[in-house]
Write an enzyme that holds these catalytic residues in place. Sequence first.
Site, short mmCIF file in Angstrom:
data_model
loop_
_atom_site.label_atom_id
_atom_site.label_comp_id
_atom_site.label_asym_id
_atom_site.label_seq_id
_atom_site.Cartn_x
_atom_site.Cartn_y
_atom_site.Cartn_z
N GLY A 184 0.79 -1.22 0.00
CA GLY A 184 0.00 0.00 0.00
C GLY A 184 0.82 1.27 0.00
O GLY A 184 0.28 2.36 0.15
N CYS A 185 2.13 1.16 -0.13
CA CYS A 185 2.97 2.37 -0.14
C CYS A 185 2.75 3.14 -1.43
O CYS A 185 2.87 2.58 -2.52
CB CYS A 185 4.43 1.97 0.00
SG CYS A 185 5.59 3.31 -0.29
N GLY A 186 2.46 4.42 -1.33
CA GLY A 186 2.17 5.22 -2.51
C GLY A 186 3.35 5.41 -3.43
O GLY A 186 3.18 5.74 -4.60
#
Length: 272
Positions: A108-110
């Site tokens: 989920g890291c942008g």
Amino acid sequence: MNPPAKPLHRLAWHGGAMRDGTRIVAEEVPVAIVHDGATYAVMMASPADLEDFAVGFSLTEGIIETRDEVDDLEMVETDLGWVVRLWLSQRPRTALTTRRRRLTGPAGCGLCGVESLSEAVKPARPVGVGGPLTPLALAQGFDAMSQRQALGQLTRAVHAAAFLAADGGVTVREDVGRHNALDKLIGALARSGIDATQGAILMTSRVSVELVQKAAMAGAPILAAISAPSTLAVTLAADAGMTLVAVARADGFEIFSHPHRILTEEEQTRVA
């Protein structure tokens, strides 16, 4: 190893009638490439020349630098496909462990996609000087590749990659995937001790970024294909110093970067 093609029953509509019969169809199976007990990738490929495929894939991925960094190789057939197990020497083993740690990150890291994008468009490795080729030699190389596409002639459904050596010798590998065919070829050259820097790689496909990157990893100064390139493939080839030939047909071809390696018979005589 299973044959790379099988006859399959089919119905054919032809001449206003439906006819029963068979067609020889290319096989496509999952192939897991395992380094030191850990699966690195699972690819869909033709079940032939898989030792070449595993070594070539490991070279073009930058996991190994030479064939000698593979200490052992084992082929295992399963009900679902093939597993190719490679045991590596200390240097690539350490580098691979570091790479796995780098690739492991929070979900989920942008910004995680930034590394993936930069990896996809990373510059191709610069190639060496290499030797020149005449248009006739190139045409003869494509002709020899076509004649040696045994699986392609059977199925009309696979790609081929070939290496045209300076002495006119041609080595060919085939696969349902164009990237796989090139990896198989690069692995075959490495396992046979053939220097990829002294010749040209020929392809039966369009020229994509990945093909330029893989050919450059092998050190090939010339990459030629029967179809057109993408814009990014041309840019990468130009930056790497690679001669990129495309749209190669019986009556001619087009050169998109570093044309100095393609010499007419008269020009080559003057150089010699």
